[in-house]
Design a protein around this motif. Structure first.
Motif, PDB file in Angstrom:
ATOM      1  N   LEU A  31       0.649  -1.038   0.301  1.00  0.00           N
ATOM      2  CA  LEU A  31       0.465  -0.138   0.169  1.00  0.00           C
ATOM      3  C   LEU A  31       1.237   1.257   0.137  1.00  0.00           C
ATOM      4  O   LEU A  31       0.359   2.574   0.340  1.00  0.00           O
ATOM      5  N   GLY A  32       2.500   0.985  -0.220  1.00  0.00           N
ATOM      6  CA  GLY A  32       3.409   2.277  -0.710  1.00  0.00           C
ATOM      7  C   GLY A  32       3.092   3.151  -1.958  1.00  0.00           C
ATOM      8  O   GLY A  32       2.961   4.649  -1.510  1.00  0.00           O
ATOM      9  N   VAL A  33       3.571   2.776  -2.848  1.00  0.00           N
ATOM     10  CA  VAL A  33       4.376   3.272  -3.471  1.00  0.00           C
ATOM     11  C   VAL A  33       2.363   3.905  -4.671  1.00  0.00           C
ATOM     12  O   VAL A  33       1.913   3.435  -4.714  1.00  0.00           O
ATOM     13  N   GLY A  34       2.733   5.102  -4.669  1.00  0.00           N
ATOM     14  CA  GLY A  34       1.423   5.932  -5.270  1.00  0.00           C
ATOM     15  C   GLY A  34       1.003   5.866  -6.852  1.00  0.00           C
ATOM     16  O   GLY A  34       0.950   6.165  -7.676  1.00  0.00           O
ATOM     17  N   VAL A  35       1.090   4.254  -7.176  1.00  0.00           N
ATOM     18  CA  VAL A  35       0.662   4.089  -8.518  1.00  0.00           C
ATOM     19  C   VAL A  35      -0.367   3.634  -8.228  1.00  0.00           C
ATOM     20  O   VAL A  35      -1.025   2.466  -7.913  1.00  0.00           O
ATOM     21  N   TYR A  36      -1.564   3.319  -9.487  1.00  0.00           N
ATOM     22  CA  TYR A  36      -2.367   2.730  -9.332  1.00  0.00           C
ATOM     23  C   TYR A  36      -2.287   1.570 -10.097  1.00  0.00           C
ATOM     24  O   TYR A  36      -1.964   0.606 -11.282  1.00  0.00           O
ATOM     25  N   ASN A  38      -4.355  -2.364 -10.574  1.00  0.00           N
ATOM     26  CA  ASN A  38      -5.737  -3.585 -10.413  1.00  0.00           C
ATOM     27  C   ASN A  38      -6.222  -4.092  -9.286  1.00  0.00           C
ATOM     28  O   ASN A  38      -5.255  -4.293  -9.089  1.00  0.00           O
ATOM     29  N   ALA A  39      -6.745  -4.469  -9.569  1.00  0.00           N
ATOM     30  CA  ALA A  39      -7.214  -6.256  -8.670  1.00  0.00           C
ATOM     31  C   ALA A  39      -6.669  -7.231  -8.818  1.00  0.00           C
ATOM     32  O   ALA A  39      -5.483  -7.499  -7.973  1.00  0.00           O
ATOM     33  N   LYS A  40      -5.492  -7.515 -10.146  1.00  0.00           N
ATOM     34  CA  LYS A  40      -4.447  -8.190  -9.965  1.00  0.00           C
ATOM     35  C   LYS A  40      -3.252  -7.747  -9.883  1.00  0.00           C
ATOM     36  O   LYS A  40      -2.419  -8.189 -10.183  1.00  0.00           O
ATOM     37  N   GLY A  41      -3.105  -6.503  -9.538  1.00  0.00           N
ATOM     38  CA  GLY A  41      -1.719  -5.568  -9.277  1.00  0.00           C
ATOM     39  C   GLY A  41      -1.294  -4.949 -10.186  1.00  0.00           C
ATOM     40  O   GLY A  41       0.193  -5.071  -9.398  1.00  0.00           O
ATOM     41  N   VAL A  42      -1.829  -4.956 -11.038  1.00  0.00           N
ATOM     42  CA  VAL A  42      -0.959  -4.382 -12.358  1.00  0.00           C
ATOM     43  C   VAL A  42      -1.322  -3.831 -12.906  1.00  0.00           C
ATOM     44  O   VAL A  42      -2.263  -2.937 -12.236  1.00  0.00           O
ATOM     45  N   THR A  43      -0.512  -2.609 -12.935  1.00  0.00           N
ATOM     46  CA  THR A  43      -1.311  -1.447 -13.982  1.00  0.00           C
ATOM     47  C   THR A  43      -1.277  -1.129 -15.529  1.00  0.00           C
ATOM     48  O   THR A  43      -0.415  -1.587 -16.028  1.00  0.00           O
ATOM     49  N   PRO A  44      -2.478  -0.974 -15.555  1.00  0.00           N
ATOM     50  CA  PRO A  44      -2.954  -1.413 -17.152  1.00  0.00           C
ATOM     51  C   PRO A  44      -2.386   0.086 -17.825  1.00  0.00           C
ATOM     52  O   PRO A  44      -2.537   0.574 -17.760  1.00  0.00           O
ATOM     53  N   VAL A  45      -2.230  -0.914 -19.703  1.00  0.00           N
ATOM     54  CA  VAL A  45      -2.389   0.300 -20.339  1.00  0.00           C
ATOM     55  C   VAL A  45      -3.529   0.713 -20.573  1.00  0.00           C
ATOM     56  O   VAL A  45      -4.315  -0.712 -21.286  1.00  0.00           O
ATOM     57  N   MET A  46      -4.499   1.092 -20.322  1.00  0.00           N
ATOM     58  CA  MET A  46      -5.687   1.879 -20.680  1.00  0.00           C
ATOM     59  C   MET A  46      -5.787   1.799 -22.823  1.00  0.00           C
ATOM     60  O   MET A  46      -4.808   1.573 -23.139  1.00  0.00           O
ATOM     61  N   ARG A  47      -7.566   1.040 -22.696  1.00  0.00           N
ATOM     62  CA  ARG A  47      -8.058   1.331 -24.108  1.00  0.00           C
ATOM     63  C   ARG A  47      -6.824   1.597 -25.130  1.00  0.00           C
ATOM     64  O   ARG A  47      -6.644   1.654 -26.213  1.00  0.00           O
ATOM     65  N   ALA A  48      -7.420   2.960 -24.892  1.00  0.00           N
ATOM     66  CA  ALA A  48      -7.581   4.164 -25.289  1.00  0.00           C
ATOM     67  C   ALA A  48      -6.141   4.666 -25.722  1.00  0.00           C
ATOM     68  O   ALA A  48      -5.880   5.053 -27.379  1.00  0.00           O
ATOM     69  N   VAL A  49      -5.364   4.339 -25.061  1.00  0.00           N
ATOM     70  CA  VAL A  49      -3.308   4.473 -25.271  1.00  0.00           C
ATOM     71  C   VAL A  49      -3.458   4.323 -26.267  1.00  0.00           C
ATOM     72  O   VAL A  49      -2.441   4.266 -26.638  1.00  0.00           O
ATOM     73  N   LYS A  50      -3.436   2.283 -25.598  1.00  0.00           N
ATOM     74  CA  LYS A  50      -2.898   1.654 -26.888  1.00  0.00           C
ATOM     75  C   LYS A  50      -3.813   1.857 -28.740  1.00  0.00           C
ATOM     76  O   LYS A  50      -2.872   1.668 -29.147  1.00  0.00           O
ATOM     77  N   GLU A  51      -4.729   2.572 -28.942  1.00  0.00           N
ATOM     78  CA  GLU A  51      -4.989   2.365 -30.202  1.00  0.00           C
ATOM     79  C   GLU A  51      -4.661   3.724 -30.625  1.00  0.00           C
ATOM     80  O   GLU A  51      -3.666   4.189 -31.992  1.00  0.00           O
ATOM     81  N   ALA A  52      -4.126   5.030 -29.422  1.00  0.00           N
ATOM     82  CA  ALA A  52      -3.397   6.437 -30.042  1.00  0.00           C
ATOM     83  C   ALA A  52      -2.206   5.622 -30.350  1.00  0.00           C
ATOM     84  O   ALA A  52      -1.790   6.642 -31.251  1.00  0.00           O
ATOM     85  N   GLU A  53      -1.842   5.529 -29.108  1.00  0.00           N
ATOM     86  CA  GLU A  53      -0.788   4.643 -30.098  1.00  0.00           C
ATOM     87  C   GLU A  53      -0.364   4.444 -31.245  1.00  0.00           C
ATOM     88  O   GLU A  53       0.429   4.372 -32.139  1.00  0.00           O
ATOM     89  N   ALA A 375      -5.289   1.641  -4.026  1.00  0.00           N
ATOM     90  CA  ALA A 375      -5.237   0.952  -4.990  1.00  0.00           C
ATOM     91  C   ALA A 375      -5.403   0.134  -5.224  1.00  0.00           C
ATOM     92  O   ALA A 375      -4.671  -0.766  -5.711  1.00  0.00           O
ATOM     93  N   GLY A 376      -4.080  -0.013  -4.030  1.00  0.00           N
ATOM     94  CA  GLY A 376      -3.078  -1.943  -3.612  1.00  0.00           C
ATOM     95  C   GLY A 376      -3.846  -3.185  -2.887  1.00  0.00           C
ATOM     96  O   GLY A 376      -3.552  -3.820  -2.962  1.00  0.00           O
ATOM     97  N   LEU A 377      -5.199  -2.481  -2.476  1.00  0.00           N
ATOM     98  CA  LEU A 377      -6.075  -3.385  -2.660  1.00  0.00           C
ATOM     99  C   LEU A 377      -6.440  -3.644  -3.469  1.00  0.00           C
ATOM    100  O   LEU A 377      -6.760  -3.875  -4.318  1.00  0.00           O
TER     101      LEU A 377
END
Length: 396
Positions: A31-36, A38-53, A375-377
């Motif tokens: 619960l330390g580092v301030g990074v979002y 998800n429930a699996k403990g992954v910081t995902p690449v958003m769908r719109a970001v993938k499409e924009a890239e 978000a670490g939970l």
């Protein structure tokens, strides 16, 4: 010459992350580092970001430099996202920066360029990097009371009492939404009173808005920033795209400087460009181009907003679940504030000794001041944390 360098103190949050990684226990919670995450403990690449890239990769014809201030399309899109037309565009100078941190740094630099002996007032507590940057720059930092440890809410009357000491030409640093590290925000009525006081004192607000969309929604989270910026003659705004677009490593931010009159904007912009030139010349472009692509395309923007809303409501559900579980286990409402706080962070308001017990006895890692990243939970680890908090309280 290099032998004269001295060791720098370790970053507490990064040290905590290293300790978590080295902990061999399987049932551990970060619960330390301030990074979002998800429930699996992954910081995902958003769908719109993938499409924009993908679109940028297919269409981009050059990697030549952008201008010193960055891509104008990015600046226009972010100014609209944050301010929503509440301030005349010809009063706003804008500067692309390496992340929200870069925007804060350049904002402090701009204030010092305008007033070499500038003082910056900040909430107590605030994001540690605010204080670290100001200290390194040699800028005087003045705290104002903000957080009531007993109630875990804003001590507004204490805040207003401290801000009576603000002088003309001072900068007052405010959090646009989702206060870091406490999660406790000012109400709209309180924002009105702070704005009136700063106007009366002749002080300039500087707003750090790093979590727009993580609290009550994109528009609601921008309300405080818009209310302040539209009522004061001058204002600085440091905006980050790291969280709401999930592009942490792309280092994408924007500094906005609002002048009292449109005739001042060119000079302000020239000074901001000068600061970029002296610091790193041209700002990074990839993240900025991704953001501009998303915000200027109705289909991509709609998908981004939908996914961001899923992130926001997911964190709110975790807050409500944790508050309810603690209420059940303690038979009190003393942790009800967790559900009222907004954003990724809350401060539990417990002692450093209890934080240490949580780490040693339960493999739960949070910052020493009891700031925890919601978000670490996930739904499975919330009851684990709640039980650990109660057991640690009893052990103390």
């Amino acid at each position: 010459m290099l032998e004269h360098l001295k060791d720098q103190p370790a970053d507490k949050i990064l040290s905590l992350a290293a300790a978590y990684k080295a902990d061999p226990r399987e049932q551990k919670i970060d619960l330390g580092v301030g990074v979002y995450k998800n429930a699996k403990g992954v910081t995902p690449v958003m769908r719109a970001v993938k499409e924009a890239e993908a679109r940028i990769l297919a269409e981009q014809q050059t990697k030549a430099y952008t201008g010193l201030a960055g891509d104008p399309a990015f600046a226009d899109a972010m100014v609209d996202l944050v301010l929503g037309g509440t301030v005349e565009r010809d009063r706003i100078a804008a500067l692309a920066t390496p992340g929200g941190t870069g925007a804060c740094r350049q904002g402090f630099e701009l204030a010092r360029l305008a007033k070499p002996d500038v003082r910056v007032w900040h909430s107590a507590p605030t994001w540690p990097n605010h204080l670290s940057i100001l200290k390194f720059m040699g800028v005087e930092a003045k705290p104002y009371r903000y957080f009531d440890e007993e109630t875990a809410l804003v001590d507004f009357e204490g805040m207003m009492e401290y801000l009576q000491g603000v002088a003309q030409g001072d900068v007052v640093l405010l959090h646009g939404c989702c206060h870091n590290p406490t999660g406790a925000n000012l109400t709209s009525e309180q924002i009105d009173r702070v704005t009136a006081l700063l106007t009366e004192k002749g002080a300039m607000p500087m707003i750090d808005i790093a979590y727009q969309g993580f609290g009550d929604g994109l528009e609601a989270d921008a309300a405080a920033t818009r209310a302040i910026a539209s009522r004061v003659p001058e204002c600085l705004i440091a905006a980050s795209c790291s969280k709401n677009f999930g592009i942490y490593r792309e280092r994408t931010g924007l500094l906005m400087a609002i002048s009292a009159e449109a005739g001042q904007t060119k000079t302000t912009q020239d000074n901001m460009n000068f600061l970029n030139r002296q610091t790193y010349s041209f700002p990074p472009d990839h993240g900025a181009r991704v953001v501009a692509t998303i915000l200027n395309d109705p289909e991509l923007r709609a998908d981004w907003e939908a996914e961001l809303e899923e992130v926001r409501t997911g964190m709110l559900a975790l807050r409500e679940q944790l508050a309810a579980e603690l209420a059940r286990l303690t038979n009190t409402d003393r942790y009800a504030f967790i559900a009222r706080h907004r954003g990724m962070f809350s401060r539990l308001g417990v002692s450093p000794e209890m934080v240490e017990r949580l780490r040693e006895d339960h493999a739960i890692y949070m910052v020493g001041d009891s700031r925890m990243n919601i978000a670490g939970l996930n739904a499975e680890t919330v009851p684990v944390l709640a039980r650990a908090i109660v057991e640690a309280e009893k052990a103390g």
